[in-house]
Design a protein around this motif. Structure first.
Motif, PDB file in Angstrom:
ATOM      1  N   ARG A  69      -5.955   2.199  -7.249  1.00 13.36           N
ATOM      2  CA  ARG A  69      -6.532   3.042  -6.199  1.00 13.36           C
ATOM      3  C   ARG A  69      -5.757   2.967  -4.886  1.00 13.36           C
ATOM      4  O   ARG A  69      -5.369   3.976  -4.318  1.00 13.36           O
ATOM      5  N   GLU A  70      -5.535   1.789  -4.364  1.00 10.87           N
ATOM      6  CA  GLU A  70      -4.885   1.663  -3.050  1.00 10.87           C
ATOM      7  C   GLU A  70      -3.447   2.186  -3.052  1.00 10.87           C
ATOM      8  O   GLU A  70      -3.064   2.907  -2.121  1.00 10.87           O
TER       9      GLU A  70
ATOM     10  N   ARG B  50      -9.779   9.734   2.025  1.00 11.38           N
ATOM     11  CA  ARG B  50     -10.380   8.418   2.259  1.00 11.38           C
ATOM     12  C   ARG B  50     -11.785   8.481   2.856  1.00 11.38           C
ATOM     13  O   ARG B  50     -12.254   7.545   3.497  1.00 11.38           O
TER      14      ARG B  50
ATOM     15  N   ALA C 107      -7.465   8.833  -7.351  1.00  8.01           N
ATOM     16  CA  ALA C 107      -7.948   7.641  -6.659  1.00  8.01           C
ATOM     17  C   ALA C 107      -9.051   7.940  -5.651  1.00  8.01           C
ATOM     18  O   ALA C 107      -9.740   7.028  -5.202  1.00  8.01           O
ATOM     19  N   GLU C 108      -9.219   9.188  -5.294  1.00  8.64           N
ATOM     20  CA  GLU C 108     -10.234   9.536  -4.305  1.00  8.64           C
ATOM     21  C   GLU C 108     -11.628   9.405  -4.910  1.00  8.64           C
ATOM     22  O   GLU C 108     -11.836   9.646  -6.088  1.00  8.64           O
ATOM     23  N   ARG C 109     -12.570   9.029  -4.094  1.00  6.84           N
ATOM     24  CA  ARG C 109     -13.949   8.871  -4.558  1.00  6.84           C
ATOM     25  C   ARG C 109     -14.672  10.206  -4.678  1.00  6.84           C
ATOM     26  O   ARG C 109     -15.656  10.318  -5.377  1.00  6.84           O
TER      27      ARG C 109
ATOM     28  N   GLU D 169     -12.493   1.859 -15.308  1.00  9.88           N
ATOM     29  CA  GLU D 169     -12.768   1.874 -13.871  1.00  9.88           C
ATOM     30  C   GLU D 169     -12.103   0.690 -13.182  1.00  9.88           C
ATOM     31  O   GLU D 169     -11.552   0.816 -12.095  1.00  9.88           O
TER      32      GLU D 169
ATOM     33  N   LEU E  24      -8.446   1.415 -12.944  1.00 12.58           N
ATOM     34  CA  LEU E  24      -8.216   2.409 -11.902  1.00 12.58           C
ATOM     35  C   LEU E  24      -8.328   1.776 -10.521  1.00 12.58           C
ATOM     36  O   LEU E  24      -7.588   2.136  -9.607  1.00 12.58           O
ATOM     37  N   GLU E  25      -9.227   0.845 -10.375  1.00 11.04           N
ATOM     38  CA  GLU E  25      -9.414   0.179  -9.084  1.00 11.04           C
ATOM     39  C   GLU E  25      -8.135  -0.535  -8.638  1.00 11.04           C
ATOM     40  O   GLU E  25      -7.815  -0.563  -7.450  1.00 11.04           O
TER      41      GLU E  25
END
Length: 156
Positions: free
Chosen positions: A40-41, A125, A82-84, A33, A36-37
């Protein structure tokens, strides 16, 4: 008669598990995680770029742009890690299916593509609580179903 000799090999994973050291699954997930963070951006930025290009290529709509629209939608699927929430991936898959199955010269195809792109923009987003993603995805499903019906009718 010769005797059958059976050999039981221990799988490599079983050997690795039995070795001392290593990390617990919970720690491995936390590390993944964190990794991945960091991505993400940049991935979200890639989705922004793909959406901008989708909007540019679809307005005005040109049948010759369908392969590029399909590729961009596939890129969004890849970047959607990357999307939540999972709505972006499902909407992009729906757009791919629409581009793949709909009649290119049907005016409803252009409208369906525009609705899919607007929906992707809405879902991108966003947190789960901000929008009702289920109703958006259900609407995209209905558009896809109508496009499939029109394609079947044209083929008959």
């Amino acid at each position: 008669m010769s005797e059958v000799k059976r050999t039981r090999m221990k799988p490599r994973l079983a050997e690795l598990i039995s070795q001392p050291g290593g990390i617990y699954a919970q720690e491995a997930l936390a590390r993944a995680e964190a990794a991945l963070e960091t991505l993400r951006e940049p991935l979200l930025g890639s989705i922004d770029e793909a959406l901008a290009e989708l909007e540019q290529l679809s307005n005005p709509f040109d049948v010759d742009n369908i392969p590029t629209l399909y590729r961009l939608s596939g890129d969004i699927i890849n970047f959607s890690l990357a999307e939540r929430i999972g709505g972006v991936e499902r909407a992009a898959r729906s757009l791919c299916e629409l581009l793949d199955e709909a009649l290119p010269n049907d005016p409803t195809t252009k409208a369906g593509i525009s609705v899919h792109i607007a929906s992707l923009r809405l879902l991108h987003r966003r947190l789960d609580s901000e929008i009702d993603q289920a109703s958006i995805l259900n609407g995209l499903g209905r558009i896809l179903a109508k496009a499939r019906e029109a394609a079947k009718a044209a083929a008959a």
